[in-house]
Design an enzyme around this catalytic site. Structure first.
Site, mmCIF file in Angstrom:
data_model
loop_
_atom_site.group_PDB
_atom_site.id
_atom_site.type_symbol
_atom_site.label_atom_id
_atom_site.label_comp_id
_atom_site.label_asym_id
_atom_site.label_seq_id
_atom_site.Cartn_x
_atom_site.Cartn_y
_atom_site.Cartn_z
ATOM 1 N N ARG A 159 -64.379 -9.362 58.021
ATOM 2 C CA ARG A 159 -63.882 -7.995 57.852
ATOM 3 C C ARG A 159 -64.981 -7.068 57.317
ATOM 4 N NH1 ARG A 159 -59.958 -7.707 60.207
ATOM 5 N NH2 ARG A 159 -58.236 -8.550 59.002
ATOM 6 N N GLN A 161 -49.324 -10.443 48.426
ATOM 7 C CA GLN A 161 -49.079 -11.731 49.092
ATOM 8 C C GLN A 161 -48.409 -12.712 48.134
ATOM 9 O OE1 GLN A 161 -53.090 -12.660 50.304
ATOM 10 N NE2 GLN A 161 -52.872 -11.656 52.293
ATOM 11 N N LYS A 179 -27.195 0.118 37.578
ATOM 12 C CA LYS A 179 -25.794 -0.308 37.493
ATOM 13 C C LYS A 179 -24.815 0.865 37.515
ATOM 14 C CE LYS A 179 -26.483 -4.794 35.314
ATOM 15 N NZ LYS A 179 -26.139 -5.716 34.240
ATOM 16 N N ASP A 219 -20.329 -9.229 35.302
ATOM 17 C CA ASP A 219 -20.805 -9.418 33.920
ATOM 18 C C ASP A 219 -19.621 -9.595 32.968
ATOM 19 O OD1 ASP A 219 -23.523 -9.203 34.377
ATOM 20 O OD2 ASP A 219 -23.576 -7.028 34.036
ATOM 21 N N ASN A 258 -22.374 0.448 16.815
ATOM 22 C CA ASN A 258 -23.580 0.763 17.574
ATOM 23 C C ASN A 258 -24.527 1.613 16.752
ATOM 24 O OD1 ASN A 258 -25.037 0.565 20.054
ATOM 25 N ND2 ASN A 258 -24.617 2.743 20.413
ATOM 26 N N ARG A 299 -22.196 7.207 20.499
ATOM 27 C CA ARG A 299 -21.974 6.380 21.695
ATOM 28 C C ARG A 299 -20.868 5.352 21.435
ATOM 29 N NH1 ARG A 299 -26.982 3.344 24.617
ATOM 30 N NH2 ARG A 299 -26.102 3.406 26.710
ATOM 31 N N GLY A 353 -26.024 -16.448 25.500
ATOM 32 C CA GLY A 353 -26.094 -15.469 26.588
ATOM 33 C C GLY A 353 -26.392 -16.140 27.921
ATOM 34 N N GLN A 378 -21.237 -13.725 41.469
ATOM 35 C CA GLN A 378 -21.906 -13.013 42.563
ATOM 36 C C GLN A 378 -22.018 -13.906 43.794
ATOM 37 O OE1 GLN A 378 -25.667 -11.676 40.848
ATOM 38 N NE2 GLN A 378 -24.719 -9.694 40.401
HETATM 39 P P1 NAP Z 1 -28.467 -0.974 27.541
HETATM 40 O O1 NAP Z 1 -27.409 -0.406 28.413
HETATM 41 O O2 NAP Z 1 -29.814 -0.354 27.541
HETATM 42 O O3 NAP Z 1 -27.900 -0.944 26.027
HETATM 43 C C1 NAP Z 1 -28.703 -1.344 24.948
HETATM 44 C C2 NAP Z 1 -27.877 -1.442 23.687
HETATM 45 O O4 NAP Z 1 -28.696 -2.027 22.677
HETATM 46 C C3 NAP Z 1 -27.416 -0.083 23.143
HETATM 47 O O5 NAP Z 1 -26.178 -0.244 22.517
HETATM 48 C C4 NAP Z 1 -28.519 0.236 22.127
HETATM 49 O O6 NAP Z 1 -28.081 1.074 21.093
HETATM 50 C C5 NAP Z 1 -28.762 -1.136 21.548
HETATM 51 N N1 NAP Z 1 -30.078 -1.270 20.931
HETATM 52 C C6 NAP Z 1 -31.270 -1.309 21.574
HETATM 53 N N2 NAP Z 1 -32.255 -1.466 20.669
HETATM 54 C C7 NAP Z 1 -31.666 -1.494 19.437
HETATM 55 C C8 NAP Z 1 -32.160 -1.641 18.115
HETATM 56 N N3 NAP Z 1 -33.457 -1.783 17.875
HETATM 57 N N4 NAP Z 1 -31.268 -1.651 17.097
HETATM 58 C C9 NAP Z 1 -29.951 -1.533 17.322
HETATM 59 N N5 NAP Z 1 -29.421 -1.381 18.570
HETATM 60 C C10 NAP Z 1 -30.274 -1.369 19.609
HETATM 61 O O7 NAP Z 1 -28.714 -2.519 27.851
HETATM 62 P P2 NAP Z 1 -27.646 -3.608 28.386
HETATM 63 O O8 NAP Z 1 -27.722 -3.699 29.863
HETATM 64 O O9 NAP Z 1 -26.346 -3.346 27.739
HETATM 65 O O10 NAP Z 1 -28.289 -4.948 27.812
HETATM 66 C C11 NAP Z 1 -28.254 -5.224 26.429
HETATM 67 C C12 NAP Z 1 -28.709 -6.641 26.174
HETATM 68 O O11 NAP Z 1 -27.826 -7.543 26.822
HETATM 69 C C13 NAP Z 1 -30.095 -6.953 26.717
HETATM 70 O O12 NAP Z 1 -30.775 -7.756 25.808
HETATM 71 C C14 NAP Z 1 -29.820 -7.706 27.997
HETATM 72 O O13 NAP Z 1 -30.870 -8.605 28.300
HETATM 73 C C15 NAP Z 1 -28.564 -8.452 27.627
HETATM 74 N N6 NAP Z 1 -27.774 -8.800 28.806
HETATM 75 C C16 NAP Z 1 -27.542 -10.127 29.023
HETATM 76 C C17 NAP Z 1 -26.808 -10.518 30.115
HETATM 77 C C18 NAP Z 1 -26.557 -11.986 30.344
HETATM 78 O O14 NAP Z 1 -26.240 -12.377 31.482
HETATM 79 N N7 NAP Z 1 -26.655 -12.780 29.308
HETATM 80 C C19 NAP Z 1 -26.297 -9.561 31.014
HETATM 81 C C20 NAP Z 1 -26.523 -8.205 30.748
HETATM 82 C C21 NAP Z 1 -27.279 -7.840 29.631
HETATM 83 P P3 NAP Z 1 -28.189 2.697 21.209
HETATM 84 O O15 NAP Z 1 -26.964 3.119 21.989
HETATM 85 O O16 NAP Z 1 -28.171 3.145 19.818
HETATM 86 O O17 NAP Z 1 -29.451 2.985 21.919
#
Ligand code: NAP
Length: 536
Positions: A87, A241, A322, A359, A414, A419, A502, A513
């Site tokens: 190339r 790739q 979502k 979920d 929360n 919220r 979790g 799913q």
């Molecule tokens: P999200 O919609 O972004 O919500 C995040 C949540 O965490 C909010 O309530 C936020 O509070 C809070 N938060 C973030 N940082 C914080 C801190 N330092 N101190 C206190 N609160 C805090 O996220 P999500 O989709 O709900 O996911 C949340 C968690 O669940 C993640 O760790 C994700 O990996 C887990 N999850 C697990 C599964 C599974 O299959 N096990 C599925 C889905 C999600 P504020 O409203 O104050 O920001």
């Protein structure tokens, strides 16, 4: 004709050096970018051991390459069919020297009966015309190639390019573009299906970059002549790739054909998703002809409108789509609507997209099993229980809605109290602040569900609630599963609670799913085994 639903297969012939012809006609090609002939010969053997059908020798990568000496060694010492590619700089390669010397090297490769040589479109017509006498006595097939390192043109423009490439007298045509958007691959699939069905010209059609990955993974479905898989990550000759191991083991390209149904996870970012490593072996376990891919998407509505063909059967949806998914679906199942989030989209037979949320049931059923483990024997483990949900994001909404639906009294705590209040109002719950949570012990036998990311790697020392406040809880669930045992779960166990990981939610939402995708029972033990091996 809907080209995105698959097309005819490439009429790929492979040299008799190949171990076993791929069933779908698409060869797996390892691009080799070694800096010495010795290393390249070594890599050809490694490629054969990894399941490649053919290797592309990028001789422009070899330091001080001497065609007269090195080409005979490479071609005569090969254990797989070879593509010789020299190339030049002006087409994205490393060769900076005299063009006549480069063309002479390609001509020598024909004399030496290389299986394939790659010639850039810009010089192909003259080159092919100059080789007419040699080609009659050589089995070498000429790939005419064109690379666009900036963008992916429209299908019409690519179609015109293909006509020019075909007119050169190419045996095989290769066009490679660059993805700025996941939908760019659709332009390439349309042209690829057309070259197979109508033109019947073997074609390599790929899109570079992370957003073009699906063009590489679906090449056999649309009849590509070959697709590239590297020996290991870091050995790419072009951006995006995948490895040979991923092509063969994870995405099962050997088994793919034009009827293979396509599923995948839509997200941004999505590269870290474990979905492909779980759903693909699960499809295999039940003999379902399907593949599950990562889709790095920018705009969900656009993605769904482009990949709307019947063969694209359904999608998992993750951050940040979502909530968008709720709006993009034609219909949304009632619990997903109430939660306000869709994590699964199914394309129904009538072409409508239907949204679901797996979920919620995943988390709630896992918690219910925890309550049973704590000694409950009835049929409604959550009924009348006080369930404290920490967090009010996507997972928090699913947990609060699900617990309420199963008859629990729900309290939401929360960081952002506003919220918490909004969510509490929408599900009929009580909101408290995180500070209040530390001294919240109105009764014993409560359930605690953390749905925040607090305690997730790398911040494994964090916990959303002090250990002293855990006394009132008999079951504690943590949505976080990296690490598997969070500080919250460790301290809850020490306080005598039954703990629910979790990971249990993760596996159950994936099972949900899978059953929506296939309409068949999921191979649960296979999926559990895979998840156990993946566990961090
Ligand atoms: P999200 O919609 O972004 O919500 C995040 C949540 O965490 C909010 O309530 C936020 O509070 C809070 N938060 C973030 N940082 C914080 C801190 N330092 N101190 C206190 N609160 C805090 O996220 P999500 O989709 O709900 O996911 C949340 C968690 O669940 C993640 O760790 C994700 O990996 C887990 N999850 C697990 C599964 C599974 O299959 N096990 C599925 C889905 C999600 P504020 O409203 O104050 O920001």
């Amino acid at each position: 004709m809907d080209y995105l639903s698959g097309g005819g297969l490439a009429t790929a012939r492979i040299s008799d050096l190949a171990m076993s012809p791929p069933q779908n006609g698409t060869m797996l090609c390892a691009p080799l970018v070694a800096e010495s002939v010795e290393e390249m010969l070594h890599q050809i053997k490694a490629a054969k051991a990894s399941g490649a059908d053919v290797v592309e020798l990028r001789v422009d990568y070899i330091n001080s390459f001497q065609p007269g000496v090195d080409l005979p060694r490479l071609i005569e010492g090969r254990v797989l069919p070879v593509i010789i590619t020299y190339r030049p700089n002006w087409e994205g390669g490393l060769y900076e020297g005299d063009e006549a010397a480069r063309v002479a090297a390609l001509s020598l490769a024909i004399e030496l009966q290389a299986d394939f040589i790659d010639v850039e479109l810009q010089v192909a017509e003259d080159f092919i015309a100059s080789q007419s006498s040699k080609r009659s006595s050589s089995s070498t097939r000429i790939i005419v190639s064109n690379h666009n390192y900036h963008t992916t043109p429209s299908s019409e423009e690519i179609g015109r390019l293909v006509a020019r490439m075909q007119a050169t007298g190419a045996d095989i045509i290769k066009f490679v573009t660059t993805a700025n958007n996941v939908v760019d691959s659709a332009n390439v699939f349309r042209v690829l299906a057309h070259t197979q069905l109508s033109l019947k010209v073997p074609t390599i059609a790929l899109v570079m970059g992370q957003k073009g990955l699906i063009s590489r993974l679906l090449s056999p479905k649309f009849g590509g002549f070959l697709t590239f898989g590297t020996l290991s990550s870091g050995k790419e000759s072009a951006p995006g790739q995948p490895t040979l191991t991923d092509l063969v083991r994870t995405y099962r390209l050997r088994e793919m054909d034009c009827d293979t149904r396509v599923y995948g996870i839509i997200g941004n970012p999505v590269g870290h998703s474990k979905g492909p490593y779980l759903h693909n072996p699960a499809f295999e376990a039940i003999g379902y002809n399907a593949v599950y891919l990562p889709f790095l998407v920018d705009n969900l509505a656009e993605f769904l409108s482009v990949y709307s063909a019947p063969d694209f059967g359904g999608f998992s949806v993750t951050i940040p789509f979502k909530e968008d998914a709720l709006k993009c679906c034609d219909e949304v199942e009632s619990s997903a609507k109430a939660i306000g989030a869709v994590n699964t989209i199914i394309r129904r037979a009538d072409g409508k997209f239907v949204g679901y949320n797996t979920d919620c049931e995943a988390a709630i059923s896992a918690i219910e099993d925890g309550v049973r483990e704590s000694g409950y024997h009835g049929s409604q483990p959550l009924s009348g229980k006080l369930c404290v949900v920490i967090g009010a994001g996507g997972a928090g909404k699913a947990l609060a809605f699900g617990a309420k639906h199963r008859g629990a009294r729900v309290v939401i705590a929360n960081r952002n109290f506003e919220r918490a209040k909004v969510l509490a109002e929408s599900v009929g719950a009580e909101a408290i602040s995180l500070e209040t949570l530390s001294s919240f012990q109105p009764e014993t036998g409560m359930i605690l569900a953390n749905s925040t990311s607090v305690g997730m790697q790398p911040n494994v020392q964090d916990t959303p609630i002090p250990k002293a406040a855990l006394k009132g809880y008999s079951v504690v669930f943590d949505a976080v599963y990296t690490p598997l045992e969070t500080r919250l779960l460790r301290e809850a166990k020490e306080s005598g609670a039954v703990v629910v990981s979790g990971l249990e939610m993760f596996i159950r939402q994936a099972i949900g799913q899978f059953e929506l995708f296939t309409g068949q029972p999921a191979p649960k033990s296979v999926m559990r085994e895979i998840v156990a091996k993946m566990a961090p």
